[in-house]
Design a protein around this motif. Structure first.
Motif, PDB file in Angstrom:
ATOM      1  N   SER A 266       0.832  -1.210   0.000  1.00 34.69           N
ATOM      2  CA  SER A 266       0.000   0.000   0.000  1.00 34.69           C
ATOM      3  C   SER A 266       0.860   1.252   0.000  1.00 34.69           C
ATOM      4  CB  SER A 266      -0.927   0.013   1.225  1.00 34.69           C
ATOM      5  OG  SER A 266      -1.779  -1.111   1.225  1.00 34.69           O
ATOM      6  N   TYR A 267       1.961   1.198   0.758  1.00 39.35           N
ATOM      7  CA  TYR A 267       2.846   2.359   0.814  1.00 39.35           C
ATOM      8  C   TYR A 267       3.565   2.569  -0.525  1.00 39.35           C
ATOM      9  CZ  TYR A 267       5.719   5.955   2.919  1.00 39.35           C
ATOM     10  OH  TYR A 267       6.292   7.172   3.212  1.00 39.35           O
ATOM     11  N   LEU A 268       3.933   1.472  -1.177  1.00 38.67           N
ATOM     12  CA  LEU A 268       4.578   1.573  -2.489  1.00 38.67           C
ATOM     13  C   LEU A 268       3.617   2.181  -3.517  1.00 38.67           C
ATOM     14  CD1 LEU A 268       6.451  -1.866  -2.649  1.00 38.67           C
ATOM     15  CD2 LEU A 268       7.463   0.388  -2.248  1.00 38.67           C
ATOM     16  N   VAL A 269       2.350   1.790  -3.449  1.00 36.31           N
ATOM     17  CA  VAL A 269       1.332   2.366  -4.335  1.00 36.31           C
ATOM     18  C   VAL A 269       1.178   3.851  -4.041  1.00 36.31           C
ATOM     19  CG1 VAL A 269      -1.114   2.357  -4.959  1.00 36.31           C
ATOM     20  CG2 VAL A 269       0.080   0.194  -4.602  1.00 36.31           C
ATOM     21  N   TYR A 270       1.131   4.181  -2.754  1.00 38.77           N
ATOM     22  CA  TYR A 270       1.007   5.575  -2.331  1.00 38.77           C
ATOM     23  C   TYR A 270       2.176   6.419  -2.849  1.00 38.77           C
ATOM     24  CZ  TYR A 270       1.609   9.531   0.871  1.00 38.77           C
ATOM     25  OH  TYR A 270       1.826  10.770   1.401  1.00 38.77           O
ATOM     26  N   GLN A 271       3.371   5.869  -2.746  1.00 36.51           N
ATOM     27  CA  GLN A 271       4.556   6.581  -3.237  1.00 36.51           C
ATOM     28  C   GLN A 271       4.498   6.798  -4.743  1.00 36.51           C
ATOM     29  OE1 GLN A 271       8.067   4.436  -1.686  1.00 36.51           O
ATOM     30  NE2 GLN A 271       8.516   6.352  -0.648  1.00 36.51           N
ATOM     31  N   ASN A 272       4.014   5.781  -5.457  1.00 35.30           N
ATOM     32  CA  ASN A 272       3.927   5.900  -6.909  1.00 35.30           C
ATOM     33  C   ASN A 272       2.902   6.949  -7.326  1.00 35.30           C
ATOM     34  OD1 ASN A 272       2.510   4.760  -9.639  1.00 35.30           O
ATOM     35  ND2 ASN A 272       4.713   4.319  -9.625  1.00 35.30           N
ATOM     36  N   ILE A 273       1.768   6.975  -6.629  1.00 36.41           N
ATOM     37  CA  ILE A 273       0.704   7.925  -6.961  1.00 36.41           C
ATOM     38  C   ILE A 273       1.113   9.359  -6.629  1.00 36.41           C
ATOM     39  CG2 ILE A 273      -1.653   8.654  -6.387  1.00 36.41           C
ATOM     40  CD1 ILE A 273      -2.329   5.690  -5.980  1.00 36.41           C
ATOM     41  N   THR A 274       1.734   9.533  -5.452  1.00 36.37           N
ATOM     42  CA  THR A 274       2.108  10.879  -5.003  1.00 36.37           C
ATOM     43  C   THR A 274       3.483  11.317  -5.499  1.00 36.37           C
ATOM     44  OG1 THR A 274       3.028   9.975  -2.938  1.00 36.37           O
ATOM     45  CG2 THR A 274       0.711  10.676  -2.922  1.00 36.37           C
ATOM     46  N   ASN A 275       4.210  10.356  -6.111  1.00 34.81           N
ATOM     47  CA  ASN A 275       5.551  10.631  -6.644  1.00 34.81           C
ATOM     48  C   ASN A 275       6.499  11.166  -5.565  1.00 34.81           C
ATOM     49  OD1 ASN A 275       7.420  10.605  -8.753  1.00 34.81           O
ATOM     50  ND2 ASN A 275       7.059  12.760  -9.239  1.00 34.81           N
ATOM     51  N   THR A 276       6.436  10.549  -4.396  1.00 33.64           N
ATOM     52  CA  THR A 276       7.319  10.951  -3.301  1.00 33.64           C
ATOM     53  C   THR A 276       8.359   9.873  -3.040  1.00 33.64           C
ATOM     54  OG1 THR A 276       7.425  11.539  -0.956  1.00 33.64           O
ATOM     55  CG2 THR A 276       5.729   9.975  -1.588  1.00 33.64           C
ATOM     56  N   LYS A 277       9.561  10.285  -2.682  1.00 37.48           N
ATOM     57  CA  LYS A 277      10.656   9.343  -2.420  1.00 37.48           C
ATOM     58  C   LYS A 277      10.921   9.177  -0.922  1.00 37.48           C
ATOM     59  CE  LYS A 277      11.547   8.694  -6.783  1.00 37.48           C
ATOM     60  NZ  LYS A 277      11.257   7.399  -7.415  1.00 37.48           N
ATOM     61  N   ILE A 278      10.322  10.055  -0.134  1.00 35.50           N
ATOM     62  CA  ILE A 278      10.567  10.038   1.315  1.00 35.50           C
ATOM     63  C   ILE A 278       9.662   8.999   1.974  1.00 35.50           C
ATOM     64  CG2 ILE A 278      10.519  11.386   3.445  1.00 35.50           C
ATOM     65  CD1 ILE A 278      10.902  13.880   1.720  1.00 35.50           C
ATOM     66  N   ILE A 279      10.250   8.194   2.831  1.00 36.16           N
ATOM     67  CA  ILE A 279       9.470   7.179   3.536  1.00 36.16           C
ATOM     68  C   ILE A 279       9.200   7.644   4.965  1.00 36.16           C
ATOM     69  CG2 ILE A 279      11.545   5.919   4.241  1.00 36.16           C
ATOM     70  CD1 ILE A 279       9.859   3.375   4.100  1.00 36.16           C
ATOM     71  N   SER A 280       7.975   7.459   5.401  1.00 34.83           N
ATOM     72  CA  SER A 280       7.575   7.860   6.747  1.00 34.83           C
ATOM     73  C   SER A 280       7.221   6.618   7.561  1.00 34.83           C
ATOM     74  CB  SER A 280       6.376   8.813   6.686  1.00 34.83           C
ATOM     75  OG  SER A 280       5.837   9.028   7.971  1.00 34.83           O
ATOM     76  N   ILE A 281       7.999   6.377   8.616  1.00 32.64           N
ATOM     77  CA  ILE A 281       7.719   5.229   9.495  1.00 32.64           C
ATOM     78  C   ILE A 281       6.359   5.406  10.153  1.00 32.64           C
ATOM     79  CG2 ILE A 281       8.503   3.972  11.540  1.00 32.64           C
ATOM     80  CD1 ILE A 281      11.339   4.733  10.851  1.00 32.64           C
ATOM     81  N   ASN A 282       6.014   6.657  10.441  1.00 34.67           N
ATOM     82  CA  ASN A 282       4.743   6.966  11.078  1.00 34.67           C
ATOM     83  C   ASN A 282       3.571   6.557  10.185  1.00 34.67           C
ATOM     84  OD1 ASN A 282       3.095   8.138  13.155  1.00 34.67           O
ATOM     85  ND2 ASN A 282       2.782   9.906  11.819  1.00 34.67           N
ATOM     86  N   VAL A 283       3.681   6.869   8.891  1.00 36.18           N
ATOM     87  CA  VAL A 283       2.626   6.509   7.940  1.00 36.18           C
ATOM     88  C   VAL A 283       2.538   4.988   7.793  1.00 36.18           C
ATOM     89  CG1 VAL A 283       1.897   6.635   5.526  1.00 36.18           C
ATOM     90  CG2 VAL A 283       2.768   8.678   6.666  1.00 36.18           C
TER      91      VAL A 283
END
Length: 214
Positions: free
Chosen positions: A75-92
């Motif tokens: 889910s987080y990988l999909v989220y990163q692809n959609i939002t085009n963000t490279k930063i990972i949030s442990i909290n999220v």
């Protein structure tokens, strides 16, 4: 460069944790795990182990833990692809894992409650067991898929759509299997089954989709 290293380290830990959980499940019940691994091609697992299901099952609990981890990563990988963000949030990631775990646990509890109210406990019990089994199988499949998406393949929206379609097919197969197995009982309790499906198999996912979109 630093962010890439942190990114890989976090997901490496999670992937190893999932792998350890699966290995533990296999160690706890080797024969059951062997039967479970053929769940798509052989219904032996569902026929045998649905008869001896428990409310708290160590084998299912372990694989459910891996399911939460694997689905959270995906889910987080999909989220990163959609939002085009490279930063990972442990909290999220933690919120995703907590939300996924809570969603499915609460759903199962409500399903069992409705089964009791409609006096179809046995039918709902078998149905829940089959759904959990296919869901846990999805968690096992997602582990190597996540590893490929993180370390080998460059994720694209097309790839994600293919993977999601595959997972949906497996999930639908589980539902169809349940209906085939209990079709006579379902016909006798058709009204309750329709109410059940609308309340707990359609509405929750529509609500979840709307929450995610908003």
């Amino acid at each position: 460069m630093f962010r890439d290293i942190v990114f890989n380290d976090i997901f490496t830990i999670l992937l190893i944790t999932g792998l350890v959980i699966i290995a533990t499940a296999k160690l706890v019940a080797p024969q059951r795990f062997s039967d479970f691994s053929y769940i798509l091609s052989n219904f032996k697992y569902l026929k045998i182990y649905s008869k001896h299901q428990k409310f708290l099952d160590k084998f299912d609990a372990l694989l459910f833990g891996n399911f939460i981890i694997s689905l959270s990563i995906f889910s987080y990988l999909v989220y990163q692809n959609i939002t085009n963000t490279k930063i990972i949030s442990i909290n999220v990631l933690f919120k995703l894992a907590f939300g996924i775990g809570s969603f499915f646990l609460i759903k199962v509890l409500i399903e069992r409650l409705l089964g009791s109210l409609f006096e179809i406990d046995k039918l709902i019990g078998h149905y829940i067991f089959q759904k959990i089994s296919y869901r846990n199988f999805i968690g096992v499949i997602l582990l190597p898929i996540n590893a490929l998406l993180i370390f080998t393949i460059t994720p694209t929206l097309v790839i994600f759509n293919i993977i999601i379609t595959l997972l949906l097919i497996i999930n639908i197969l589980g539902v169809i299997t349940s209906f085939k197995t209990h079709q006579n009982v379902i016909k006798a309790n058709l009204f309750y089954i329709i109410v059940y499906l609308c309340a707990l198999e359609i509405a929750p996912y529509i609500i979840l989709y709307n929450v995610l979109i908003s």
